[in-house]
Scaffold this motif. Structure first.
Motif, PDB file in Angstrom:
ATOM      1  N   UNK A   1       0.823  -1.210   0.000  1.00 56.80           N
ATOM      2  CA  UNK A   1       0.000   0.000   0.000  1.00 56.80           C
ATOM      3  C   UNK A   1       0.856   1.259   0.000  1.00 56.80           C
ATOM      4  N   UNK A   2       2.004   1.189   0.647  1.00 56.02           N
ATOM      5  CA  UNK A   2       2.919   2.334   0.588  1.00 56.02           C
ATOM      6  C   UNK A   2       3.458   2.497  -0.826  1.00 56.02           C
ATOM      7  N   UNK A   3       3.770   1.383  -1.485  1.00 48.57           N
ATOM      8  CA  UNK A   3       4.219   1.446  -2.875  1.00 48.57           C
ATOM      9  C   UNK A   3       3.160   2.090  -3.769  1.00 48.57           C
ATOM     10  N   UNK A   4       1.901   1.812  -3.444  1.00 52.18           N
ATOM     11  CA  UNK A   4       0.786   2.361  -4.224  1.00 52.18           C
ATOM     12  C   UNK A   4       0.371   3.748  -3.740  1.00 52.18           C
ATOM     13  N   UNK A   5       1.117   4.290  -2.753  1.00 57.03           N
ATOM     14  CA  UNK A   5       0.847   5.606  -2.170  1.00 57.03           C
ATOM     15  C   UNK A   5      -0.519   5.649  -1.479  1.00 57.03           C
ATOM     16  N   UNK A   6      -0.939   4.517  -0.936  1.00 58.28           N
ATOM     17  CA  UNK A   6      -2.179   4.445  -0.163  1.00 58.28           C
ATOM     18  C   UNK A   6      -1.794   4.497   1.320  1.00 58.28           C
ATOM     19  N   UNK A   7      -1.431   5.695   1.775  1.00 49.48           N
ATOM     20  CA  UNK A   7      -0.807   5.820   3.085  1.00 49.48           C
ATOM     21  C   UNK A   7      -1.785   5.585   4.243  1.00 49.48           C
ATOM     22  N   UNK A   8      -3.015   6.048   4.110  1.00 47.69           N
ATOM     23  CA  UNK A   8      -3.980   5.815   5.187  1.00 47.69           C
ATOM     24  C   UNK A   8      -4.267   4.323   5.323  1.00 47.69           C
ATOM     25  N   UNK A   9      -4.394   3.632   4.183  1.00 47.95           N
ATOM     26  CA  UNK A   9      -4.631   2.194   4.216  1.00 47.95           C
ATOM     27  C   UNK A   9      -3.450   1.456   4.831  1.00 47.95           C
ATOM     28  N   UNK A  10      -2.242   1.915   4.486  1.00 47.35           N
ATOM     29  CA  UNK A  10      -1.045   1.291   5.051  1.00 47.35           C
ATOM     30  C   UNK A  10      -0.990   1.482   6.565  1.00 47.35           C
ATOM     31  N   UNK A  11      -1.410   2.665   7.017  1.00 49.94           N
ATOM     32  CA  UNK A  11      -1.434   2.938   8.452  1.00 49.94           C
ATOM     33  C   UNK A  11      -2.442   2.015   9.158  1.00 49.94           C
ATOM     34  N   UNK A  12      -3.606   1.813   8.538  1.00 52.69           N
ATOM     35  CA  UNK A  12      -4.617   0.935   9.128  1.00 52.69           C
ATOM     36  C   UNK A  12      -4.122  -0.508   9.196  1.00 52.69           C
ATOM     37  N   UNK A  13      -3.471  -0.972   8.116  1.00 54.07           N
ATOM     38  CA  UNK A  13      -2.947  -2.343   8.104  1.00 54.07           C
ATOM     39  C   UNK A  13      -1.891  -2.530   9.184  1.00 54.07           C
ATOM     40  N   UNK A  14      -1.021  -1.537   9.343  1.00 48.90           N
ATOM     41  CA  UNK A  14       0.039  -1.637  10.345  1.00 48.90           C
ATOM     42  C   UNK A  14      -0.522  -1.615  11.759  1.00 48.90           C
ATOM     43  N   UNK A  15      -1.549  -0.803  11.970  1.00 46.23           N
ATOM     44  CA  UNK A  15      -2.152  -0.761  13.301  1.00 46.23           C
ATOM     45  C   UNK A  15      -2.876  -2.066  13.619  1.00 46.23           C
ATOM     46  N   UNK A  16      -3.418  -2.706  12.582  1.00 42.73           N
ATOM     47  CA  UNK A  16      -4.057  -4.004  12.816  1.00 42.73           C
ATOM     48  C   UNK A  16      -3.024  -5.038  13.250  1.00 42.73           C
ATOM     49  N   UNK A  17      -1.805  -4.927  12.690  1.00 42.21           N
ATOM     50  CA  UNK A  17      -0.735  -5.817  13.132  1.00 42.21           C
ATOM     51  C   UNK A  17      -0.488  -5.639  14.624  1.00 42.21           C
ATOM     52  N   UNK A  18      -0.480  -4.399  15.078  1.00 42.89           N
ATOM     53  CA  UNK A  18      -0.174  -4.118  16.481  1.00 42.89           C
ATOM     54  C   UNK A  18      -1.274  -4.605  17.414  1.00 42.89           C
ATOM     55  N   UNK A  19      -2.495  -4.753  16.903  1.00 47.51           N
ATOM     56  CA  UNK A  19      -3.542  -5.341  17.747  1.00 47.51           C
ATOM     57  C   UNK A  19      -3.300  -6.837  17.939  1.00 47.51           C
ATOM     58  N   UNK A  20      -2.649  -7.460  16.961  1.00 45.71           N
ATOM     59  CA  UNK A  20      -2.339  -8.884  17.062  1.00 45.71           C
ATOM     60  C   UNK A  20      -1.005  -9.121  17.755  1.00 45.71           C
ATOM     61  N   UNK A  21      -0.072  -8.211  17.538  1.00 44.26           N
ATOM     62  CA  UNK A  21       1.283  -8.366  18.059  1.00 44.26           C
ATOM     63  C   UNK A  21       1.819  -6.991  18.449  1.00 44.26           C
ATOM     64  N   UNK A  22       1.537  -6.534  19.648  1.00 37.74           N
ATOM     65  CA  UNK A  22       1.864  -5.163  20.049  1.00 37.74           C
ATOM     66  C   UNK A  22       3.338  -4.803  19.950  1.00 37.74           C
ATOM     67  N   UNK A  23       4.223  -5.769  20.052  1.00 35.50           N
ATOM     68  CA  UNK A  23       5.656  -5.470  20.019  1.00 35.50           C
ATOM     69  C   UNK A  23       6.285  -5.785  18.673  1.00 35.50           C
ATOM     70  N   UNK A  24       5.506  -5.773  17.620  1.00 33.08           N
ATOM     71  CA  UNK A  24       6.053  -5.999  16.275  1.00 33.08           C
ATOM     72  C   UNK A  24       6.804  -4.740  15.843  1.00 33.08           C
ATOM     73  N   UNK A  25       8.116  -4.822  15.866  1.00 35.60           N
ATOM     74  CA  UNK A  25       8.943  -3.631  15.630  1.00 35.60           C
ATOM     75  C   UNK A  25       8.754  -3.095  14.222  1.00 35.60           C
ATOM     76  N   UNK A  26       8.600  -3.989  13.274  1.00 36.23           N
ATOM     77  CA  UNK A  26       8.422  -3.548  11.893  1.00 36.23           C
ATOM     78  C   UNK A  26       7.206  -2.638  11.771  1.00 36.23           C
TER      79      UNK A  26
END
Length: 464
Positions: free
Chosen positions: A332-357
């Motif tokens: 999504x970042x490659x496609x310049x869909x930054x809000x979507x990328x932010x949502x996807x990354x935050x969903x990762x943190x709900x599953x794995x709060x210490x995911x450094x990436x």
């Protein structure tokens, strides 16, 4: 929006710290996409540097063997080359699975009598005709108006039988060759859903013109197969393909929520691997679609809203969802869909709060969006987990400069962890600037000039 490509997501890259050091601009699937903050690669899928995409077999029902073309055809005669092709075998390079081929050391000897899946239907077109002749032959039917896809019926299907339609699941027996008759794909039971991109366009278009049990030859121009990039290492760029295939069966696509969790994991991984394949080819929209379909399947939830998985399956599903979400965010970042990328990354943190990436990616995206306070908090969390990652330090330094309006009023300095125990959080120190105010040299000079003017004026008055 500003994005800093610390490291491109390279599925083939082997990072030293896959989970942490990855740049936020590349997809990463702990497999083949990873974005490491200037240092390593992550899940390449976690679209870019750790594990090479693992190929999952379709429920153990498909067996395939691909015979690879000799690496240097100019160094052997026609007979020698044919014999070499019979003895060389690579890993399955099925269109549904994407994995690295075996090295030459892994070449296995196979029984040449088993080369063809249709030994009773060997025709001249299959064995010797040039593709130019076949594209111009009058006894072939055009599947598309542009004549890029053509077929020739070898055996008719069941009388009055229906044909598959878009969205249905089909199973076919197929084999595929290049013009020199090098076998590049072979599968006794290839299962895919029409329209989901599990296979190339040629196969999807062809099966929608076939009846059950029908056997046909399919000639596909490269534009309907692997196009400009080809498929390493066996299909060259712009290579047309000749298929021989039989439609074994078709049915409505099963609801993923009704499948056993083990089957969902298998199907989800196939979709994820396909996303990695498209990411490597820089086909980002197709990669994003594949990752999204994988996420739809990778769940332990049942249709009635219950949870049908055991604890081990739930953990496995969660791990694969994290990989897919990280890869999807990178795409999504490659496609310049930054809000979507932010949502996807935050969903990762709900599953794995210490995911450094994901912490790094969220911090960087927030910084680029001007959310400096939240970005600082997130990046500090990432740094506490990975205090030696240079990419995080670099992003924090950039954030400090942005907060100060670009003026060099302060700089980011990270204290060694050994000095402060667990408190490794970087701190700000003011730049060394002299206090503001009027210089005493300037005042003294002004006084001297004033006194000189006064003396001159008195002298002139006395003379007059």
């Amino acid at each position: 929006m500003e994005t800093e490509p610390c490291e491109e997501f390279d599925p083939a890259a082997k990072p030293t710290k896959p989970e942490v050091e990855e740049a936020i601009t590349e997809p990463a699937d702990d497999d083949t996409h990873t974005e490491l903050p200037c240092g390593s690669a992550e899940e390449g899928q976690e679209l870019h540097g750790e594990e090479q995409a693992e190929a999952e077999s379709c429920a153990g029902e498909s067996q395939s063997s691909d015979i690879r073309k000799p690496s240097d055809p100019e160094q052997c005669g026609d007979t020698a080359c044919k014999e070499q092709r019979k003895l060389q075998k690579t890993n399955s390079w099925k269109t549904v699975r994407f994995q690295e081929p075996l090295m030459d050391d892994d070449v296995l000897e196979i029984d040449s009598s088993a080369e063809s899946l249709f030994p009773e239907y060997v025709t001249e077109e299959w064995t010797s005709s040039t593709f130019e002749e076949l594209f111009g032959a009058d006894d072939w039917l055009d599947i598309t108006e542009d004549r890029l896809l053509r077929k020739k019926l070898v055996k008719s299907g069941a009388p009055d039988a229906l044909i598959p339609v878009w969205g249905q699941e089909v199973s076919v027996k197929m084999q595929c060759v290049l013009e020199d008759r090098t076998v590049v794909e072979k599968d006794t039971k290839l299962v895919f859903v029409i329209g989901e991109g599990d296979v190339n366009q040629a196969l999807e278009e062809c099966v929608m013109s076939m009846q059950k049990r029908e056997i046909t030859l399919l000639l596909a121009d490269s534009q309907c197969a692997y196009g400009l990039l080809g498929r390493e290492p066996d299909i060259p760029a712009w290579a047309p393909l000749l298929y021989q295939l039989q439609l074994l069966d078709f049915r409505e696509k099963l609801d993923p929520l009704t499948l056993p969790v083990a089957d969902r994991i298998r199907i989800g991984n196939q979709k994820r691997e396909r996303g990695n394949f498209h990411f490597q080819r820089e086909e980002y929209s197709m990669a994003a679609r594949a990752y999204s379909m994988a996420l739809d399947v990778l769940t332990t939830r049942s249709r009635d809203g219950g949870n049908g998985g055991v604890k081990t399956e739930e953990e496995e599903v969660r791990d694969y969802r994290v990989k897919c979400l990280n890869n999807l965010a990178t795409v999504q970042i490659k496609l310049e869909q930054y809000q979507e990328a932010l949502s996807s990354s935050r969903e990762v943190l709900t599953l794995e709060p210490n995911n450094v990436k994901s912490l790094f990616r969220v911090g960087k995206l927030l910084s680029d969006m001007g959310e400096y306070k939240e970005a600082m908090e997130v990046l500090k969390r990432a740094l506490k987990l990975e205090p030696t990652t240079k990419a995080i330090h670099a992003e924090l330094s950039k954030l400090v400069r942005r907060q100060s309006g670009g003026k060099d009023t302060q700089e980011w300095i990270s204290k060694p962890a050994a000095m402060f125990g667990d408190n490794i959080t970087p701190f700000l120190i003011p730049s060394k600037k002299k206090p503001s105010g009027i210089s005493w040299k300037f005042i003294l000079g002004a006084l001297v000039v004033a006194l000189g003017s006064l003396v001159t004026s008195l002298i002139l008055t006395a003379r007059n």
